[in-house]
Design a protein around this motif. Sequence first.
Motif: not given
Lengths: 334, 131
Positions: A52, A56-57, A88, A279, A284, B4, B7-8, B11
């Motif tokens: 993940v 994300s990068m 949004k 999953m 993403l 980010k 996302i984090y 996570l």
Amino acid sequence: MEDKYKFAGIAIIVLCCFPLVCIKFLGMRYVFGVLIPYTALSIFLLGFISKVIGWSMSAVPFRIPTTCGQQESLPWIKANKIDCPFTKKGVVIRMLLEIFAFRSLFRNTKFSMDKNGPKMTFSWELWLWVFALAFHYSFLTVIIRHMRFFTDPIPLCITIVEKLDGILQIGLPGIFISGFVLLGAICFLFLRRIMIPQVRYISLAADYFPLLLIIAIVLSGMYMRYISKVDVVGIKSFTMGLVMFKPVIPDTISVMFYIHLFLVCTLLVYFPFSKLMHMGGIFLSPTRNLTCDTRQKRHINPWNYPVKVHTYEEYEDDFREKMIEAGLPVEKES
Amino acid sequence: MNEKILIYGGLFVFCAVVTFPFWYNLGNASVAPEILLSAAAKEAQTCVADKSYMKNQHMQILNIWREDVVRQGTRSFQGMNGKMYTMSLSSGKDSCMGCHTNRSQFCDRCHTYASVNPYCWDCHITPKEIN
């Protein structure tokens, strides 16, 4: 090409026999009961996190308006606020529907030749969506139910899920609906790959393997609950030992339990490096989680650098004399 | 940057959910239950089958017994030791609970530990409750 499922099948058989042999003949209970589960869980967690973080990068320079609805444009054209969201809020609704109701799968179509003539038709194919939903939700229920082995005292919500799941009160120990739904759904998903020629053609061993692995996990679990019967209290003292970092290995646990456990560990290790990462990936997916506001906002590539341009005027300045000499038309005479 | 954080954050929530059993049980002292045999059970020494079989399969025996008693009308059962028993959960001296008199110390300990909620006592009442 044709028999990729056989590779996967052989792999599963080997994976089942491995703990059987190691425990029956070599007595490696500690390895299969303690070392492998801890390692598997660590690989699963670290693998998942690194996947993940890697995602994300990655760059998301622009929106991808591959949508299933009319984009917001002129006021008199009706826009589709969920399928092509430009706010949004719309994106959140689209993501929720995708995650909880598999909306993309709902649009699954089947391509075939028309019976009445040489005409191609696309028909709505709902079964994949139905069984995918059944599979995922029953699997979730099974996992929640299993938390009774990993918690003491057991939280009320887990007990409630278990009660609802066993509401039919058939047999003793009573059957759990989720287990049977899970088995039925996963068998459908497997047979679908085998029976439909087009799907079979594109299926790889990596598609069959997780399906067969989960079938093996479900069957070994059901075998223990409904057929062979196991020492549940012994197993719970073992699982509680694992989660409290004080592992104990009772002798009363049967080999079938170790096979079940080893297959689950295999699934955990396999998870971050396979298609099962959908999953995390579903959250993403850029075609689902970005607003389609390409007409409202200009999205400039963030790493654009100033490009050195050579205009026609400059070109003509460079070659004017030669162009005149060759009789080419120029815009500016000298 | 905004993405980010999302996302984090997600996570982190995921990791918290996966490791739920590890932090939920922190500070709980989970001990496998010990069964207390009643005086009558100690005196009888053997059950209708041997201990490990009874431990794993008693529910199945009870299920078969229920079927036999309610549908067939048979009431006697030959145990593995050759002795005859009355097929009953809670009535009579040689029923299950005639020997295992204390439900909370015998039945419930394991059932609660493993989160098993048998519906035996939806119909049956434990003998002591009669007095």
